[in-house]
Design a protein around this motif. Sequence first.
Motif, PDB file in Angstrom:
ATOM      1  N   GLU A 164      38.530  82.074  57.443  1.00  0.00           N
ATOM      2  CA  GLU A 164      38.343  83.065  56.717  1.00  0.00           C
ATOM      3  C   GLU A 164      37.351  84.042  57.160  1.00  0.00           C
ATOM      4  O   GLU A 164      37.732  85.186  57.291  1.00  0.00           O
ATOM      5  CB  GLU A 164      38.189  82.872  55.226  1.00  0.00           C
ATOM      6  CG  GLU A 164      39.170  82.576  54.222  1.00  0.00           C
ATOM      7  CD  GLU A 164      38.840  82.087  52.813  1.00  0.00           C
ATOM      8  OE1 GLU A 164      38.866  81.292  52.349  1.00  0.00           O
ATOM      9  OE2 GLU A 164      37.966  83.027  52.480  1.00  0.00           O
ATOM     10  N   LEU A 165      36.333  83.547  57.388  1.00  0.00           N
ATOM     11  CA  LEU A 165      35.220  84.318  58.000  1.00  0.00           C
ATOM     12  C   LEU A 165      35.645  84.825  59.150  1.00  0.00           C
ATOM     13  O   LEU A 165      35.524  86.077  59.682  1.00  0.00           O
ATOM     14  CB  LEU A 165      33.887  83.340  58.155  1.00  0.00           C
ATOM     15  CG  LEU A 165      32.493  83.937  57.890  1.00  0.00           C
ATOM     16  CD1 LEU A 165      31.607  83.403  58.767  1.00  0.00           C
ATOM     17  CD2 LEU A 165      32.669  85.693  58.203  1.00  0.00           C
ATOM     18  N   SER A 166      35.952  84.072  60.329  1.00  0.00           N
ATOM     19  CA  SER A 166      36.422  84.290  61.594  1.00  0.00           C
ATOM     20  C   SER A 166      37.298  85.351  61.811  1.00  0.00           C
ATOM     21  O   SER A 166      37.364  86.156  62.466  1.00  0.00           O
ATOM     22  CB  SER A 166      36.693  83.216  62.550  1.00  0.00           C
ATOM     23  OG  SER A 166      38.013  82.696  61.972  1.00  0.00           O
ATOM     24  N   ALA A 167      38.378  85.440  60.828  1.00  0.00           N
ATOM     25  CA  ALA A 167      39.388  86.410  60.614  1.00  0.00           C
ATOM     26  C   ALA A 167      38.897  87.844  60.341  1.00  0.00           C
ATOM     27  O   ALA A 167      39.296  88.862  60.982  1.00  0.00           O
ATOM     28  CB  ALA A 167      40.319  86.107  59.617  1.00  0.00           C
ATOM     29  N   LEU A 168      37.588  87.854  59.831  1.00  0.00           N
ATOM     30  CA  LEU A 168      37.006  89.137  59.672  1.00  0.00           C
ATOM     31  C   LEU A 168      35.867  89.411  60.919  1.00  0.00           C
ATOM     32  O   LEU A 168      35.652  90.535  61.096  1.00  0.00           O
ATOM     33  CB  LEU A 168      36.223  89.041  58.192  1.00  0.00           C
ATOM     34  CG  LEU A 168      36.899  88.816  57.000  1.00  0.00           C
ATOM     35  CD1 LEU A 168      35.862  88.629  55.812  1.00  0.00           C
ATOM     36  CD2 LEU A 168      37.912  89.759  56.733  1.00  0.00           C
ATOM     37  N   LEU A 169      35.623  88.526  61.299  1.00  0.00           N
ATOM     38  CA  LEU A 169      34.546  88.618  62.458  1.00  0.00           C
ATOM     39  C   LEU A 169      35.313  89.038  63.681  1.00  0.00           C
ATOM     40  O   LEU A 169      34.865  89.946  64.459  1.00  0.00           O
ATOM     41  CB  LEU A 169      33.751  87.194  62.720  1.00  0.00           C
ATOM     42  CG  LEU A 169      32.420  87.161  62.745  1.00  0.00           C
ATOM     43  CD1 LEU A 169      31.773  88.257  61.716  1.00  0.00           C
ATOM     44  CD2 LEU A 169      31.966  85.673  62.418  1.00  0.00           C
ATOM     45  N   VAL A 170      36.374  88.609  63.979  1.00  0.00           N
ATOM     46  CA  VAL A 170      37.333  88.863  65.047  1.00  0.00           C
ATOM     47  C   VAL A 170      37.407  90.317  65.271  1.00  0.00           C
ATOM     48  O   VAL A 170      37.057  91.023  66.406  1.00  0.00           O
ATOM     49  CB  VAL A 170      38.472  88.274  65.372  1.00  0.00           C
ATOM     50  CG1 VAL A 170      39.545  88.628  66.170  1.00  0.00           C
ATOM     51  CG2 VAL A 170      38.322  86.598  65.735  1.00  0.00           C
ATOM     52  N   PRO A 171      37.934  91.342  64.546  1.00  0.00           N
ATOM     53  CA  PRO A 171      38.071  92.539  64.671  1.00  0.00           C
ATOM     54  C   PRO A 171      36.611  93.392  64.752  1.00  0.00           C
ATOM     55  O   PRO A 171      36.844  94.255  65.561  1.00  0.00           O
ATOM     56  CB  PRO A 171      38.651  93.130  63.422  1.00  0.00           C
ATOM     57  CG  PRO A 171      38.723  91.874  62.350  1.00  0.00           C
ATOM     58  CD  PRO A 171      38.444  90.864  63.195  1.00  0.00           C
TER      59      PRO A 171
END
Lengths: 130, 130
Positions: free
Chosen positions: A106-113
């Motif tokens: 979940e977090l990484s999905a926000l971090l990537v952009p």
Amino acid sequence: MKVSANSRAPQAAPLPVDLADGVFPAGCPSRTVLDHVTSKWGVLILLALSEGEQRWSDLRRRAEGISEKMLAQTLKTLERDGLVRRDAQPVIPPRVDYSLTERGYELSALLVPLVAWAFENAEDIVNGQR
Amino acid sequence: MKVSANSRAPQAAPLPVDLADGVFPAGCPSRTVLDHVTSKWGVLILLALSEGEQRWSDLRRRAEGISEKMLAQTLKTLERDGLVRRDAQPVIPPRVDYSLTERGYELSALLVPLVAWAFENAEDIVNGQR
DNA sequence: GTTGGCACTAACTTTCATGTGAGTACCTTA
DNA sequence: TAAGGTACTCACATGAAAGTTAGTGCCAAC
């Protein structure tokens, strides 16, 4: 995809109420979490693991410049936070796989952009220090 | 809204190629930008300003716990990075308004969901240190 | 007339994140 | 038999980030 340059100046948007009231106070837990997540190496590790399970030595090579100590420390923090899963196989030589938990994804999905944006704008920003 | 527990384990997704190759090397500019943006106070200031123009003393009150020194320093860095605009009016008493540039708004749009996530998950994470 | 707000700067100090270097236990390959 | 890989830990050193305190110039309100 952008709001376009001529339509309107960049808009100020009110934050969700609970956020606006919740993040700014000094002692709130989100500050701690934010600190872990946005630490120098935390971002890199989370990002690397977003591509899938990886071994200790893979991560070490991937996050260029990290020391073994910081790798261990960062992984431990992220594991305690329930973002990273550690899977140690009792084989010789030792083999330990690290991967993201559901929450970690979940977090990484926000971090990537965010990181992608930083990457795209980095040169402009670093050079354009007028 | 979750991918659900039984459908599939959280998916590893390959990162954009340029990102995967670009962010990890030690000396790359994106690391610098990331450091500015994800600094302890950088996030808070950017977040606060995403709600619109604010004065020095507003920000000081808003980002609870920040010292004047850190506020000045953080604002200066963000201004140099072209994320924050500083508008000093030559009046007495002094009045200085800070706001986000277009680029700053782009960033804050990515930051807001991240902080929101941290805020929502913070308690779970901090308590659940099994 | 002194206290307080405004928007800062500068000097000094402390704290904490990060780095360095060594050591561990076991096995494989040269 | 010595070197090297694997996944670490521990003690110590350093340096950057953050905090502290004080001071600036001007004005308004008390």
